[in-house]
Scaffold this motif. Sequence first.
Motif, PDB file in Angstrom:
ATOM      1  N   LEU A  62      33.398  46.412  35.933  1.00 46.15           N
ATOM      2  CA  LEU A  62      33.490  45.289  36.879  1.00 46.15           C
ATOM      3  C   LEU A  62      33.970  45.784  38.245  1.00 46.15           C
ATOM      4  O   LEU A  62      33.428  45.389  39.281  1.00 46.15           O
ATOM      5  N   ALA A  63      34.958  46.659  38.250  1.00 48.42           N
ATOM      6  CA  ALA A  63      35.457  47.206  39.511  1.00 48.42           C
ATOM      7  C   ALA A  63      34.359  47.978  40.244  1.00 48.42           C
ATOM      8  O   ALA A  63      34.240  47.893  41.472  1.00 48.42           O
ATOM      9  N   ILE A  64      33.557  48.719  39.510  1.00 44.12           N
ATOM     10  CA  ILE A  64      32.457  49.478  40.128  1.00 44.12           C
ATOM     11  C   ILE A  64      31.457  48.522  40.791  1.00 44.12           C
ATOM     12  O   ILE A  64      30.961  48.786  41.886  1.00 44.12           O
ATOM     13  N   THR A  65      31.162  47.397  40.140  1.00 36.66           N
ATOM     14  CA  THR A  65      30.195  46.464  40.739  1.00 36.66           C
ATOM     15  C   THR A  65      30.737  45.855  42.028  1.00 36.66           C
ATOM     16  O   THR A  65      29.977  45.618  42.966  1.00 36.66           O
ATOM     17  N   PHE A  66      32.047  45.595  42.076  1.00 35.63           N
ATOM     18  CA  PHE A  66      32.621  45.107  43.334  1.00 35.63           C
ATOM     19  C   PHE A  66      32.453  46.168  44.426  1.00 35.63           C
ATOM     20  O   PHE A  66      32.077  45.863  45.561  1.00 35.63           O
ATOM     21  N   ALA A  67      32.735  47.416  44.089  1.00 36.54           N
ATOM     22  CA  ALA A  67      32.623  48.501  45.065  1.00 36.54           C
ATOM     23  C   ALA A  67      31.173  48.709  45.495  1.00 36.54           C
ATOM     24  O   ALA A  67      30.883  48.928  46.670  1.00 36.54           O
ATOM     25  N   GLN A  68      30.255  48.641  44.537  1.00 37.50           N
ATOM     26  CA  GLN A  68      28.835  48.826  44.856  1.00 37.50           C
ATOM     27  C   GLN A  68      28.306  47.714  45.758  1.00 37.50           C
ATOM     28  O   GLN A  68      27.320  47.899  46.461  1.00 37.50           O
ATOM     29  N   ASP A  69      28.983  46.564  45.724  1.00 38.32           N
ATOM     30  CA  ASP A  69      28.571  45.431  46.564  1.00 38.32           C
ATOM     31  C   ASP A  69      29.191  45.519  47.961  1.00 38.32           C
ATOM     32  O   ASP A  69      29.062  44.589  48.758  1.00 38.32           O
ATOM     33  N   GLY A  70      29.865  46.638  48.235  1.00 35.48           N
ATOM     34  CA  GLY A  70      30.422  46.859  49.567  1.00 35.48           C
ATOM     35  C   GLY A  70      31.845  46.405  49.759  1.00 35.48           C
ATOM     36  O   GLY A  70      32.375  46.457  50.875  1.00 35.48           O
ATOM     37  N   HIS A  71      32.483  45.952  48.683  1.00 36.29           N
ATOM     38  CA  HIS A  71      33.874  45.503  48.786  1.00 36.29           C
ATOM     39  C   HIS A  71      34.823  46.662  48.495  1.00 36.29           C
ATOM     40  O   HIS A  71      34.579  47.473  47.599  1.00 36.29           O
ATOM     41  N   ASN A 118      34.214  53.159  47.989  1.00 37.19           N
ATOM     42  CA  ASN A 118      34.956  51.885  48.057  1.00 37.19           C
ATOM     43  C   ASN A 118      35.875  51.639  46.867  1.00 37.19           C
ATOM     44  O   ASN A 118      36.573  50.631  46.848  1.00 37.19           O
ATOM     45  N   LEU A 119      35.855  52.518  45.873  1.00 42.83           N
ATOM     46  CA  LEU A 119      36.705  52.292  44.693  1.00 42.83           C
ATOM     47  C   LEU A 119      37.791  53.355  44.605  1.00 42.83           C
ATOM     48  O   LEU A 119      37.513  54.546  44.559  1.00 42.83           O
ATOM     49  N   ARG A 120      39.058  52.878  44.606  1.00 46.45           N
ATOM     50  CA  ARG A 120      40.186  53.770  44.409  1.00 46.45           C
ATOM     51  C   ARG A 120      40.976  53.343  43.167  1.00 46.45           C
ATOM     52  O   ARG A 120      40.890  52.178  42.739  1.00 46.45           O
ATOM     53  N   ILE A 121      41.733  54.284  42.646  1.00 42.38           N
ATOM     54  CA  ILE A 121      42.444  54.058  41.375  1.00 42.38           C
ATOM     55  C   ILE A 121      43.942  54.268  41.584  1.00 42.38           C
ATOM     56  O   ILE A 121      44.367  55.228  42.229  1.00 42.38           O
ATOM     57  N   LEU A 122      44.740  53.367  41.003  1.00 44.47           N
ATOM     58  CA  LEU A 122      46.177  53.588  40.853  1.00 44.47           C
ATOM     59  C   LEU A 122      46.421  53.737  39.357  1.00 44.47           C
ATOM     60  O   LEU A 122      46.357  52.750  38.611  1.00 44.47           O
ATOM     61  N   THR A 123      46.652  54.956  38.923  1.00 45.82           N
ATOM     62  CA  THR A 123      46.844  55.191  37.493  1.00 45.82           C
ATOM     63  C   THR A 123      48.214  54.665  37.062  1.00 45.82           C
ATOM     64  O   THR A 123      49.024  54.253  37.882  1.00 45.82           O
ATOM     65  N   SER A 124      48.476  54.727  35.784  1.00 48.24           N
ATOM     66  CA  SER A 124      49.739  54.170  35.277  1.00 48.24           C
ATOM     67  C   SER A 124      50.943  54.983  35.740  1.00 48.24           C
ATOM     68  O   SER A 124      52.021  54.425  35.970  1.00 48.24           O
ATOM     69  N   GLY A 125      50.794  56.297  35.835  1.00 48.94           N
ATOM     70  CA  GLY A 125      51.950  57.163  36.057  1.00 48.94           C
ATOM     71  C   GLY A 125      52.675  57.390  34.743  1.00 48.94           C
ATOM     72  O   GLY A 125      52.234  56.928  33.680  1.00 48.94           O
ATOM     73  N   PRO A 126      53.825  58.097  34.776  1.00 45.32           N
ATOM     74  CA  PRO A 126      54.586  58.362  33.542  1.00 45.32           C
ATOM     75  C   PRO A 126      54.966  57.061  32.834  1.00 45.32           C
ATOM     76  O   PRO A 126      55.324  56.079  33.480  1.00 45.32           O
ATOM     77  N   SER A 146      51.239  44.967  48.556  1.00 46.38           N
ATOM     78  CA  SER A 146      50.771  46.163  49.274  1.00 46.38           C
ATOM     79  C   SER A 146      49.333  46.505  48.886  1.00 46.38           C
ATOM     80  O   SER A 146      48.522  46.891  49.738  1.00 46.38           O
ATOM     81  N   LEU A 147      48.999  46.356  47.610  1.00 49.23           N
ATOM     82  CA  LEU A 147      47.639  46.647  47.145  1.00 49.23           C
ATOM     83  C   LEU A 147      46.637  45.683  47.790  1.00 49.23           C
ATOM     84  O   LEU A 147      45.530  46.085  48.165  1.00 49.23           O
ATOM     85  N   LYS A 148      47.030  44.421  47.948  1.00 47.21           N
ATOM     86  CA  LYS A 148      46.129  43.437  48.542  1.00 47.21           C
ATOM     87  C   LYS A 148      45.844  43.753  50.006  1.00 47.21           C
ATOM     88  O   LYS A 148      44.798  43.388  50.544  1.00 47.21           O
ATOM     89  N   GLU A 149      46.774  44.439  50.661  1.00 51.09           N
ATOM     90  CA  GLU A 149      46.551  44.829  52.056  1.00 51.09           C
ATOM     91  C   GLU A 149      45.545  45.975  52.165  1.00 51.09           C
ATOM     92  O   GLU A 149      44.969  46.207  53.227  1.00 51.09           O
ATOM     93  N   GLU A 150      45.345  46.680  51.058  1.00 52.40           N
ATOM     94  CA  GLU A 150      44.485  47.867  51.061  1.00 52.40           C
ATOM     95  C   GLU A 150      43.069  47.591  50.563  1.00 52.40           C
ATOM     96  O   GLU A 150      42.202  48.462  50.667  1.00 52.40           O
ATOM     97  N   ALA A 151      42.854  46.410  49.965  1.00 53.77           N
ATOM     98  CA  ALA A 151      41.552  46.183  49.319  1.00 53.77           C
ATOM     99  C   ALA A 151      41.158  44.712  49.358  1.00 53.77           C
ATOM    100  O   ALA A 151      41.991  43.821  49.551  1.00 53.77           O
ATOM    101  N   ASP A 152      39.857  44.484  49.161  1.00 53.43           N
ATOM    102  CA  ASP A 152      39.360  43.110  49.046  1.00 53.43           C
ATOM    103  C   ASP A 152      39.651  42.550  47.655  1.00 53.43           C
ATOM    104  O   ASP A 152      39.900  41.348  47.498  1.00 53.43           O
ATOM    105  N   TYR A 153      39.553  43.432  46.654  1.00 55.15           N
ATOM    106  CA  TYR A 153      39.794  43.027  45.271  1.00 55.15           C
ATOM    107  C   TYR A 153      40.695  44.060  44.589  1.00 55.15           C
ATOM    108  O   TYR A 153      40.491  45.271  44.741  1.00 55.15           O
ATOM    109  N   VAL A 154      41.681  43.569  43.836  1.00 57.84           N
ATOM    110  CA  VAL A 154      42.570  44.433  43.062  1.00 57.84           C
ATOM    111  C   VAL A 154      42.446  44.005  41.599  1.00 57.84           C
ATOM    112  O   VAL A 154      42.679  42.833  41.267  1.00 57.84           O
ATOM    113  N   LEU A 155      42.082  44.946  40.753  1.00 57.94           N
ATOM    114  CA  LEU A 155      41.825  44.632  39.350  1.00 57.94           C
ATOM    115  C   LEU A 155      42.832  45.377  38.471  1.00 57.94           C
ATOM    116  O   LEU A 155      43.021  46.591  38.632  1.00 57.94           O
ATOM    117  N   PHE A 156      43.444  44.655  37.537  1.00 58.19           N
ATOM    118  CA  PHE A 156      44.526  45.209  36.731  1.00 58.19           C
ATOM    119  C   PHE A 156      44.136  45.280  35.257  1.00 58.19           C
ATOM    120  O   PHE A 156      43.713  44.273  34.672  1.00 58.19           O
TER     121      PHE A 156
END
Length: 225
Positions: A62-71, A118-126, A146-156
């Motif tokens: 789903l995240a990839i489709t948002f990115a492929q649509d230019g978001h 257009n797609l970036r990842i925030l991994t879980s971390g330790p 902060s994430l909302k300031e960086e992207a059109d859509y944030v998926l968790f």
Amino acid sequence: MNHLSDEYENLITLLDPKSPISEAYRTLRTNIQFSQLDKPTRTIMVTSTTPEEGKSTTLANLAITFAQDGHKAILVDCDLRRPNIHRLFGLPNTDGLTSLALNEKLTKLPLQETSVPNLRILTSGPLPPNPSELLGSARMDQIIASLKEEADYVLFDSPPIIAVTDAAVLGRKVDGVLLVVRAGKTKREHAAKAKLLLEKVNANILGVVLNNVKFESSLYCYYVE
């Protein structure tokens, strides 16, 4: 450019964007975009009733489709018990969400680029000892802002909601929640319980994604070249 992992074949929207399955993910994206026109749904959490129902794969595609649509899209791994997003995209998991949450001096988001524009990842971390407390903290609210300031859509991504309380905690903080169930596996009573748990915390349930459905080629022959 990052190298995709052995699990990359699950990213069907990236490998075969013209397939009927990819079209189904695009339909899901469109339905989300049109679900609440007065209040756009920008933060989306995906959960399931139990493990192995395909929530992480669904969310990644789903995240990839948002990115492929230019978001601009950011995919966040909030499954702080069994994180999987970094494996799907073949990324290191040294720094991530928990690094931000536990160190308030760390103001820069440790986002990682992917092979998908257009797609970036925030991994879980330790992995932390107290995932639900971390997800319910005021610091988590700051991170989401902060994430909302960086992207059109944030998926968790989140753990299954029946197994632990993490998804219910996070579900209150996002604009909408998708529940993934798997045909032939998810028990009806589990789906009902998951819905009840989300409703108890006033989560906005966008809908249910039914996975592993038998493919009917006749429905999609119009689109096949």
